[in-house]
Scaffold this motif. Structure first.
Motif, PDB file in Angstrom:
ATOM      1  N   GLY A   1      -0.730  -8.408  -7.419  1.00 29.62           N
ATOM      2  CA  GLY A   1      -0.821  -9.839  -7.136  1.00 29.62           C
ATOM      3  C   GLY A   1       0.140 -10.344  -6.086  1.00 29.62           C
ATOM      4  N   GLU A   2       1.031  -9.491  -5.566  1.00 28.27           N
ATOM      5  CA  GLU A   2       1.991  -9.944  -4.563  1.00 28.27           C
ATOM      6  C   GLU A   2       1.263 -10.304  -3.267  1.00 28.27           C
ATOM      7  N   THR A   3       1.473 -11.513  -2.808  1.00 26.93           N
ATOM      8  CA  THR A   3       0.893 -11.981  -1.553  1.00 26.93           C
ATOM      9  C   THR A   3       1.919 -11.852  -0.438  1.00 26.93           C
ATOM     10  N   GLU A   4       1.478 -12.090   0.777  1.00 31.28           N
ATOM     11  CA  GLU A   4       2.414 -12.072   1.901  1.00 31.28           C
ATOM     12  C   GLU A   4       3.474 -13.158   1.728  1.00 31.28           C
ATOM     13  N   ALA A   5       3.065 -14.300   1.167  1.00 31.89           N
ATOM     14  CA  ALA A   5       4.042 -15.375   0.928  1.00 31.89           C
ATOM     15  C   ALA A   5       5.089 -14.939  -0.090  1.00 31.89           C
ATOM     16  N   ASP A   6       4.677 -14.236  -1.143  1.00 24.91           N
ATOM     17  CA  ASP A   6       5.641 -13.712  -2.107  1.00 24.91           C
ATOM     18  C   ASP A   6       6.601 -12.737  -1.421  1.00 24.91           C
ATOM     19  N   PHE A   7       6.050 -11.858  -0.604  1.00 24.82           N
ATOM     20  CA  PHE A   7       6.889 -10.875   0.077  1.00 24.82           C
ATOM     21  C   PHE A   7       7.866 -11.544   1.030  1.00 24.82           C
ATOM     22  N   GLN A   8       7.447 -12.606   1.690  1.00 26.11           N
ATOM     23  CA  GLN A   8       8.356 -13.322   2.587  1.00 26.11           C
ATOM     24  C   GLN A   8       9.550 -13.881   1.812  1.00 26.11           C
TER      25      GLN A   8
ATOM     26  N   SER B   1      14.951   0.184  -2.474  1.00 25.36           N
ATOM     27  CA  SER B   1      13.626  -0.423  -2.427  1.00 25.36           C
ATOM     28  C   SER B   1      12.558   0.629  -2.657  1.00 25.36           C
ATOM     29  N   PHE B   2      11.503   0.224  -3.356  1.00 26.99           N
ATOM     30  CA  PHE B   2      10.439   1.139  -3.733  1.00 26.99           C
ATOM     31  C   PHE B   2       9.094   0.426  -3.668  1.00 26.99           C
ATOM     32  N   LYS B   3       8.067   1.209  -3.442  1.00 22.32           N
ATOM     33  CA  LYS B   3       6.710   0.699  -3.596  1.00 22.32           C
ATOM     34  C   LYS B   3       6.369   0.697  -5.085  1.00 22.32           C
ATOM     35  N   TYR B   4       5.667  -0.333  -5.517  1.00 24.84           N
ATOM     36  CA  TYR B   4       5.185  -0.327  -6.896  1.00 24.84           C
ATOM     37  C   TYR B   4       4.223   0.847  -7.070  1.00 24.84           C
TER      38      TYR B   4
ATOM     39  N   ASP C   1      -5.720  -7.269  -9.092  1.00 25.42           N
ATOM     40  CA  ASP C   1      -5.115  -7.487  -7.770  1.00 25.42           C
ATOM     41  C   ASP C   1      -4.060  -6.448  -7.438  1.00 25.42           C
ATOM     42  N   GLN C   2      -4.364  -5.177  -7.690  1.00 28.95           N
ATOM     43  CA  GLN C   2      -3.474  -4.108  -7.251  1.00 28.95           C
ATOM     44  C   GLN C   2      -3.421  -4.122  -5.727  1.00 28.95           C
ATOM     45  N   VAL C   3      -2.251  -3.981  -5.171  1.00 35.23           N
ATOM     46  CA  VAL C   3      -2.050  -4.088  -3.723  1.00 35.23           C
ATOM     47  C   VAL C   3      -2.384  -2.753  -3.067  1.00 35.23           C
ATOM     48  N   PRO C   4      -3.148  -2.746  -1.969  1.00 29.84           N
ATOM     49  CA  PRO C   4      -3.488  -1.494  -1.293  1.00 29.84           C
ATOM     50  C   PRO C   4      -2.240  -0.748  -0.811  1.00 29.84           C
ATOM     51  N   GLU C   5      -2.322   0.585  -0.809  1.00 34.70           N
ATOM     52  CA  GLU C   5      -1.191   1.410  -0.404  1.00 34.70           C
ATOM     53  C   GLU C   5      -0.759   1.114   1.027  1.00 34.70           C
ATOM     54  N   THR C   6      -1.703   0.858   1.906  1.00 39.12           N
ATOM     55  CA  THR C   6      -1.334   0.586   3.303  1.00 39.12           C
ATOM     56  C   THR C   6      -0.493  -0.678   3.413  1.00 39.12           C
TER      57      THR C   6
ATOM     58  N   LYS D   1       1.434  -1.869   0.939  1.00 40.16           N
ATOM     59  CA  LYS D   1       2.741  -1.518   0.372  1.00 40.16           C
ATOM     60  C   LYS D   1       3.605  -0.802   1.399  1.00 40.16           C
ATOM     61  N   ASP D   2       3.019   0.153   2.109  1.00 39.33           N
ATOM     62  CA  ASP D   2       3.783   0.911   3.108  1.00 39.33           C
ATOM     63  C   ASP D   2       4.347  -0.011   4.184  1.00 39.33           C
ATOM     64  N   GLU D   3       3.525  -0.920   4.661  1.00 35.17           N
ATOM     65  CA  GLU D   3       3.962  -1.816   5.736  1.00 35.17           C
ATOM     66  C   GLU D   3       5.050  -2.769   5.251  1.00 35.17           C
ATOM     67  N   ARG D   4       4.895  -3.282   4.049  1.00 32.41           N
ATOM     68  CA  ARG D   4       5.918  -4.192   3.505  1.00 32.41           C
ATOM     69  C   ARG D   4       7.218  -3.449   3.231  1.00 32.41           C
ATOM     70  N   LEU D   5       7.113  -2.227   2.702  1.00 35.48           N
ATOM     71  CA  LEU D   5       8.326  -1.458   2.429  1.00 35.48           C
ATOM     72  C   LEU D   5       9.098  -1.201   3.713  1.00 35.48           C
ATOM     73  N   ALA D   6       8.408  -0.893   4.789  1.00 31.79           N
ATOM     74  CA  ALA D   6       9.081  -0.647   6.068  1.00 31.79           C
ATOM     75  C   ALA D   6       9.822  -1.895   6.541  1.00 31.79           C
ATOM     76  N   ARG D   7       9.185  -3.040   6.412  1.00 33.72           N
ATOM     77  CA  ARG D   7       9.854  -4.283   6.820  1.00 33.72           C
ATOM     78  C   ARG D   7      11.054  -4.595   5.929  1.00 33.72           C
ATOM     79  N   LEU D   8      10.899  -4.370   4.625  1.00 30.49           N
ATOM     80  CA  LEU D   8      12.004  -4.636   3.707  1.00 30.49           C
ATOM     81  C   LEU D   8      13.182  -3.717   3.991  1.00 30.49           C
ATOM     82  N   GLN D   9      12.915  -2.449   4.192  1.00 30.18           N
ATOM     83  CA  GLN D   9      14.007  -1.509   4.442  1.00 30.18           C
ATOM     84  C   GLN D   9      14.719  -1.817   5.752  1.00 30.18           C
ATOM     85  N   ALA D  10      13.995  -2.290   6.735  1.00 34.32           N
ATOM     86  CA  ALA D  10      14.638  -2.697   7.984  1.00 34.32           C
ATOM     87  C   ALA D  10      15.586  -3.871   7.738  1.00 34.32           C
TER      88      ALA D  10
END
Length: 461
Positions: free
Chosen positions: A327-334, A350-353, A366-371, A373-382
């Motif tokens: 259920g995590e949206t881009e707004a939640d991630f921001q 930091s980890f992917k769910y 509303d499971q989030v697609p792996e792609t 998750k990967d993109e968000r994890l990269a931004r978070l780790q940066a």
């Protein structure tokens, strides 16, 4: 909570007599600090039986794979290692294979079916029985994933550690039931060790040369062994020769409001308690935190950090984050990205769910697609790396003590920990591991700092 498993018993592969007389063991640890501690204690148990540790599984008679169910791909890593270990050696033998830890607890029956080469399957609350289980495994596979009423600590031998820094488990288990987490099912409910036992064990560690002790627990600030965690810290601070105290991992719920006042006050009042706190938030979105059953909000978490910083202005903070929760949206991630910038973490993990069977989140919509998750994890780790480097830069020019822990890469270099848990590289002729040295931090890298010995006397942190 015993689990009875009825399986066809597979006899272990016969082994040629080893060339060495003394049996050797190798323990490989996955995951968290609790697992590192448990691995050390399993080593103590086997050493007490006359076995010797070896750095390589290739010349071990017994290989223990101590697994962690929190980390991603935990099961895959376990089966990959089992696949390598089950291959016969040149003399036709293979080691006795032990699957231990949280994956063994949660998936013991599946391991037994998928990996016939495994001789012993033992959960994290039963590893004190490892010598007995190895003996029984000579007749076929043995499984012990019970959660006994008698604490394992009562049956463990004396610690054999001889290092500058040591872990000390004070609390195990969890009653929080976050919707993504298996710990309540693999470690059981929250239990605390008696304070008197911990004080005695800490004193024994210090007598063996330990200068720093890190108190461990799944929810360490829920400790209630006759003292609160702050009371235990104050008692441990009275031990002569113990220079530093740390604790991990804390739950924000146990730090909020009046319940956390004593522990926060200890950061201001106990000089041996280091100015560092690991306080996982998991998400910057209160909506996602509610879905995770974290029992804190973004605002309450930030209020706790403000109280900590008011008590100890130089405290360094670290945290944990999960991206891609259902259920995590881009707004939640921001909102997660923004809390990283707002807090200014010295470090964070930091980890992917990832789905953990049997947890409520595994069946959420509303499971989030792996792609994604990967993109968000990269931004978070940066963002985390940027914050860590910025924190390290703020410490340039500070004078502090560094506890030397291991050799550096270059001749004469030693690496130690600052009060803020930074890895510090220092060259100091005549210094040895275990020394506390006064230094000045002169440069900063993303994951470490460089320090030089203080030229003049000044009260260091």
């Amino acid at each position: 909570m015993a689990e009875v498993i009825h399986l066809e018993i597979a006899a272990p592969v016969s082994s040629a007599p080893p060339k060495h007389v003394q049996q050797r063991f190798h323990v490989k640890s996955f995951g968290c600090q609790m697992n590192v501690y448990d691995s050390e204690r399993m080593g103590d148990v086997l050493t007490a039986q006359g076995m010797a540790a070896t750095d390589s599984p290739d010349d071990a008679d017994v290989v223990v794979l101590n697994t962690c169910h929190i980390r991603e791909r935990a099961s895959e890593k376990l089966y990959s290692d089992i696949g390598r270990l089950r291959q016969p050696r040149r003399d036709g033998s293979r080691p006795t294979i032990v699957a231990a830890g949280c994956v063994a607890q949660a998936e013991g029956a599946e391991i037994a079916v998928r990996a016939p080469a495994v001789d012993v399957i033992v959960g994290p609350l039963a590893y004190h029985r490892l010598p007995q289980l190895l003996q029984e495994a000579r007749g076929g596979r043995v499984i012990d994933i019970d959660m006994p009423a008698v604490p394992k600590f009562d049956a463990l031998p004396a610690r054999r550690i001889a290092q500058a820094s040591a872990f000390l488990t004070v609390q195990e288990g969890c009653d929080k039931f976050c919707t993504f987490c298996v710990v309540p099912y693999t470690r059981g409910p929250e239990t605390s060790r008696p304070a008197a036992d911990l004080i005695a064990e800490a004193a024994a560690l210090v007598a063996r040369g330990v200068r720093e002790i890190t108190l461990l627990g799944q929810n360490v600030n829920a400790y209630a062994g006759g003292l609160s965690l702050s009371g235990l810290i104050r008692e441990l601070a009275q031990i002569d020769g113990l220079a530093r105290i740390r604790y991990t991992t804390s739950h924000p719920r146990d730090m909020e409001g009046a319940g956390g006042d004593d522990l926060i006050a200890a950061h201001a009042e106990v000089a041996k308690l280091m100015p560092y706190l690991h306080l996982p938030v998991q998400s910057g979105s209160s909506r996602i935190l509610k879905a995770m059953n974290r029992a804190h909000t973004r605002d309450s978490y930030l209020a706790t950090l403000a109280r900590l910083r008011a008590a100890r202005t130089d405290i360094a903070l670290s945290g944990d984050f999960i991206v891609g929760f259902p259920g995590e949206t881009e707004a939640d991630f921001q909102q997660t990205l923004s809390i990283v910038h707002e807090v200014g973490y010295a470090a964070a993990y930091s980890f992917k769910y990832s789905v953990r069977p049997g947890t409520p989140a595994a069946t959420m919509a509303d499971q989030v697609p792996e792609t994604v998750k990967d993109e968000r994890l990269a931004r978070l780790q940066a963002a985390i790396n940027e914050a860590s480097l910025a924190f390290n830069h703020t410490t340039i020019g500070r004078r502090c003590t560094v506890l030397l822990e291991r050799p550096g890469r270059k001749p004469g270099q030693l690496i130690g920990k600052t009060p803020w848990l930074q890895s510090a590289v220092v060259s100091l002729p005549g210094a040895v591991i275990g020394d506390l040295v006064e230094v000045e931090i002169v440069s900063a890298m993303p994951n470490s700092v460089e320090a030089v010995p203080c030229a003049t006397t000044q009260s260091p942190v």
